[in-house]
Scaffold this active site. Structure first.
Site, PDB file in Angstrom:
ATOM      1  N   LEU A   1       0.892  -1.163   0.000  1.00 58.29           N
ATOM      2  CA  LEU A   1       0.000   0.000   0.000  1.00 58.29           C
ATOM      3  C   LEU A   1       0.929   1.211   0.000  1.00 58.29           C
ATOM      4  O   LEU A   1       2.021   1.160   0.583  1.00 58.29           O
ATOM      5  CB  LEU A   1      -0.886   0.015   1.250  1.00 58.29           C
ATOM      6  N   ASP A   2       0.495   2.300  -0.634  1.00 62.97           N
ATOM      7  CA  ASP A   2       1.314   3.513  -0.646  1.00 62.97           C
ATOM      8  C   ASP A   2       1.533   4.000   0.785  1.00 62.97           C
ATOM      9  O   ASP A   2       0.736   3.683   1.681  1.00 62.97           O
ATOM     10  CB  ASP A   2       0.617   4.631  -1.434  1.00 62.97           C
ATOM     11  N   LYS A   3       2.547   4.822   0.942  1.00 62.62           N
ATOM     12  CA  LYS A   3       2.875   5.337   2.292  1.00 62.62           C
ATOM     13  C   LYS A   3       1.669   6.052   2.918  1.00 62.62           C
ATOM     14  O   LYS A   3       1.416   5.934   4.111  1.00 62.62           O
ATOM     15  CB  LYS A   3       4.067   6.288   2.182  1.00 62.62           C
TER      16      LYS A   3
ATOM     17  N   LYS B   1      -5.272   5.490  -7.476  1.00 63.15           N
ATOM     18  CA  LYS B   1      -5.044   6.932  -7.680  1.00 63.15           C
ATOM     19  C   LYS B   1      -4.954   7.250  -9.172  1.00 63.15           C
ATOM     20  O   LYS B   1      -5.507   8.256  -9.635  1.00 63.15           O
ATOM     21  CB  LYS B   1      -3.757   7.363  -6.976  1.00 63.15           C
TER      22      LYS B   1
END
Ligand code: URA
Length: 242
Positions: A105-107, A193
């Protein structure tokens, strides 16, 4: 390899009972090690090379660990990082040093992340051809429309040679800031996104709610985790079409 552990601690860790209950069971002769009844709770045994029975139940040493983490924003989905805290560092009770996150997962993304040392299961869940469903809750700038729902359903071209599989977009609130639930079946870098970017919307909050049959336990606050239940694990392991 040898892992010496006190007999009463081992049986308590395996869920036979509390430490004092287990001591009682041992003293009553209900525990056999390598075919012989053992009545001393404090003996040390090499659990990888011992056969231990409680009554007729054989103890299998669990070397595989499975945690459901509600990933908080600000930590990276990695095992080690020079600058940032990692998701693996949030798991405090792991006996095993080989834990890793299943996928990324992105930061700044929150939500469900499976942390394990079971490479085989991770491989299976991440195989692109398995098309494991991932559900996200997202908030974005811009009004999401029924037209966007159709665009997601048709698939979105993110790269010259990559069009997403049909994705399910459910509008929860359409306004200047919209909220949605979106289901995707791949795991490309920044996929959610980028899909919204393709329809002119900027995601400002993203949280994963589920992966395959595994749902985020909403009782877990960001940064909290728990072991998977047996039922969750068998669902993840057993279900070919997840
Ligand atoms: N899609 C994204 O854009 N980010 C994530 O962290 C997960 C899916």
């Amino acid at each position: 390899m040898s892992i010496p552990v006190r007999l009463d601690k081992y049986l308590a860790d395996m869920g036979v009972g509390t430490r004092s209950e287990v001591k009682g069971y041992i003293r009553k002769g209900r525990v056999r090690v390598n075919g012989r009844i053992v009545k001393e709770p404090d003996i040390k045994l090499d659990i990888l090379n011992s056969e231990v029975y409680f009554d007729s139940r054989k103890m299998e040493y669990e070397s595989l660990e499975y945690y459901m983490l509600n990933k908080p924003a600000g930590v990276v989905s990695a095992t080690a990082d020079n600058f940032c805290k990692t998701v693996v560092e949030l798991i405090k009770e792991g006996k095993n040093k080989e834990l890793f996150p299943v996928g990324r997962l992105d930061k700044d993304t929150e939500g469900l992340l499976l942390i394990t040392n079971d490479g085989e299961l991770a491989h299976r869940l991440l195989l692109p051809k398995k098309h494991v469903a991932k559900v996200y809750y997202a908030r974005m700038k811009g009004r999401v429309t029924e037209e966007d729902v159709k665009i997601f359903k048709a698939g979105i071209r993110l790269e010259e040679d990559f069009v997403t599989l049909p994705a399910r977009l459910v509008i929860l609130k359409a306004d200047v800031i919209s909220t949605v639930e979106v289901t995707i079946y791949e795991g490309k870098f920044h996929q959610v996104k980028r899909m919204f970017e393709a329809i002119g919307k900027e995601v400002i909050y993203l949280k994963r709610l589920s992966m395959g049959g595994l749902q985020l336990d909403e009782a877990l606050a960001p940064g909290e985790y728990r072991r998977l239940t047996g039922e969750e694990l068998s669902k993840l392991k057993g279900n070919e079409k997840i």
